[in-house]
Motif scaffolding. Structure first.
Motif, short mmCIF file in Angstrom:
data_model
loop_
_atom_site.label_atom_id
_atom_site.label_comp_id
_atom_site.label_asym_id
_atom_site.label_seq_id
_atom_site.Cartn_x
_atom_site.Cartn_y
_atom_site.Cartn_z
N MET A 25 1.34 -1.81 -0.18
CA MET A 25 -0.15 0.52 0.11
C MET A 25 0.83 1.06 0.20
O MET A 25 0.64 2.37 -0.54
CB MET A 25 -0.96 -0.43 1.00
CG MET A 25 -1.72 -0.85 1.12
SD MET A 25 -3.15 -1.33 -0.79
CE MET A 25 -4.30 0.46 0.20
N LYS A 26 1.97 1.52 0.42
CA LYS A 26 3.14 2.07 1.07
C LYS A 26 3.62 2.14 -0.05
O LYS A 26 3.50 3.68 -0.83
CB LYS A 26 3.75 1.82 1.68
CG LYS A 26 4.44 3.32 2.51
CD LYS A 26 6.04 3.25 3.32
CE LYS A 26 6.34 4.38 3.38
NZ LYS A 26 7.51 3.80 5.24
N THR A 27 3.90 1.78 -1.33
CA THR A 27 5.31 1.54 -2.05
C THR A 27 3.82 2.47 -3.44
O THR A 27 4.38 2.41 -4.33
CB THR A 27 5.13 -0.03 -2.40
OG1 THR A 27 6.75 -0.09 -1.46
CG2 THR A 27 6.90 0.54 -4.01
N SER A 28 2.99 1.28 -3.45
CA SER A 28 2.27 1.97 -4.25
C SER A 28 1.53 3.63 -4.62
O SER A 28 0.80 4.32 -4.87
CB SER A 28 0.17 1.22 -4.96
OG SER A 28 -0.62 1.88 -3.02
N SER A 29 2.14 4.63 -2.82
CA SER A 29 1.49 5.42 -2.86
C SER A 29 0.38 5.80 -3.41
O SER A 29 -0.27 7.03 -3.42
CB SER A 29 2.13 6.68 -3.72
OG SER A 29 3.57 6.96 -3.44
N GLY A 30 -1.09 4.75 -2.39
CA GLY A 30 -2.52 5.47 -2.39
C GLY A 30 -3.22 4.62 -3.56
O GLY A 30 -4.48 4.53 -3.60
N ALA A 31 -2.62 3.76 -5.00
CA ALA A 31 -2.63 3.81 -6.15
C ALA A 31 -3.48 2.43 -6.23
O ALA A 31 -5.03 2.31 -6.22
CB ALA A 31 -1.89 3.33 -7.04
N LEU A 32 -3.46 1.46 -4.47
CA LEU A 32 -4.25 0.80 -4.45
C LEU A 32 -5.71 0.91 -3.97
O LEU A 32 -6.50 -0.59 -3.86
CB LEU A 32 -3.28 -0.68 -3.56
CG LEU A 32 -2.72 -1.73 -4.23
CD1 LEU A 32 -1.59 -2.09 -3.57
CD2 LEU A 32 -2.60 -2.47 -5.64
N SER A 33 -5.29 1.93 -3.11
CA SER A 33 -7.03 2.41 -2.61
C SER A 33 -8.04 2.94 -4.63
O SER A 33 -8.76 2.79 -4.04
CB SER A 33 -6.80 3.32 -2.16
OG SER A 33 -6.17 3.13 -0.65
N HIS A 34 -7.64 3.22 -5.33
CA HIS A 34 -8.27 3.60 -6.32
C HIS A 34 -8.29 2.63 -7.54
O HIS A 34 -8.92 1.93 -8.73
CB HIS A 34 -7.89 4.53 -6.63
CG HIS A 34 -7.43 5.52 -6.40
ND1 HIS A 34 -8.60 6.57 -5.54
CD2 HIS A 34 -6.45 6.42 -5.47
CE1 HIS A 34 -7.54 7.28 -4.14
NE2 HIS A 34 -7.02 7.14 -4.74
N LEU A 35 -7.42 1.86 -7.45
CA LEU A 35 -7.39 0.31 -8.46
C LEU A 35 -8.16 -1.47 -8.29
O LEU A 35 -7.40 -1.39 -7.42
CB LEU A 35 -6.01 0.58 -8.72
CG LEU A 35 -5.42 -0.82 -9.92
CD1 LEU A 35 -5.94 0.14 -11.83
CD2 LEU A 35 -4.03 -0.33 -10.23
#
Length: 272
Positions: free
Chosen positions: A156-166
């Motif tokens: 989650m951290k490495t994705s910089s929040g992207a996994l909250s949207h994708l």
């Protein structure tokens, strides 16, 4: 989650092997049974080889959670506490249904751009890939139910929040998944060094699913056979391969380039 005396839930962040890192590890027969009943998505479910766990096995079957039978030594490496032969890791996200993702993309009038990750196990690679995929406008990531990175706080951290949207879709059989994509009008492009075809010669302006392979041995032969196209990234230096997260970025943004710019259109004359 509250840690009650009859519910062995262990939340921790330090001194744990990286491959087992997760926001929430649940162990013990009753606790694992309860977490399966709760409807939460499970990233890993380990059961000791010699044990009998009929209720856990039935719930896992109903929830389509893959069970990994392992020696007791592996469970002891994960935790020294009384695991009773059963340990699971709770996912940091809710997994999406692939059919819903594809239908949703078409209903919005969008052109599908999906990413299939074949056995990518490094958590930070996965997080970085998710970040790039979201920035490139991909509408979903597909991973196998077994042999993929844990989606935990590091991801989650490495994705910089992207996994909250994708949306992330977890599929039991990637071969059947690729067949389903092709039946849905989506072209499958496998990024591999086992071809003479360069990435830039493949048309990805239409509905496309890009397949990226594992850090160790790339895309499996079974998936390569199902791909409509094989594509390689040209390498002109001495190092023989790119990091998979970097390679994914190169491929995704070639698809973006093709979708935004058309080589068939003449340059715009802006005047003096």
């Amino acid at each position: 989650m509250e840690n009650r005396s009859n519910s062995r839930v262990n939340t921790f962040h330090t001194k744990k092997p990286k491959q087992y890192a997760s926001d929430e590890m649940v162990f013990g027969i009753q606790s694992v049974t309860e977490i399966l009943r709760s409807g939460k998505d499970i990233d890993r479910l380990y059961l000791v080889k010699e044990g009998s766990f009929p209720e856990i096995q039935q719930l896992a079957f109903e929830r389509r959670v893959t069970i990994q039978r392992v020696p007791v030594e592996k469970l002891e490496r994960i935790t020294r506490k009384n695991h009773q032969g059963a340990i699971c890791f709770v996912s940091s996200i809710f997994y999406a249904k692939l059919s819903n993702v594809i239908v949703g993309v078409y209903e919005k009038g969008q052109v599908p751009l999906l990413l299939v990750l074949d056995r990518i196990t490094d958590v930070r690679n996965f997080g970085a890939i998710a970040r790039t995929a979201e920035c490139a406008g991909a509408q979903g990531i597909v991973i196998p139910a077994r042999g993929a990175a844990l989606i935990n706080s590091d991801a989650m951290k490495t994705s910089s929040g992207a996994l909250s949207h994708l949306p992330v879709c977890r599929e039991v059989n990637l071969e059947e998944t690729l067949k389903y994509m092709k039946e849905s009008g989506i072209k499958v492009v496998a990024c591999t060094e086992k071809t003479d075809n360069y990435l830039y010669d493949i048309d990805m302006s239409g509905p496309t699913a890009i397949v990226m392979g594992s850090e160790d041995d790339g895309i499996s032969d079974e998936l390569l056979r199902l791909a409509d196209h094989h594509a390689r990234i040209p390498l002109v230096g001495q190092v023989e391969s790119l990091n998979v997260s970097v390679a994914t970025g190169v491929v995704l943004y070639e698809a973006v380039r093709q979708r935004i710019f058309s080589d068939n259109e003449p340059p715009v004359d802006e005047g003096d």
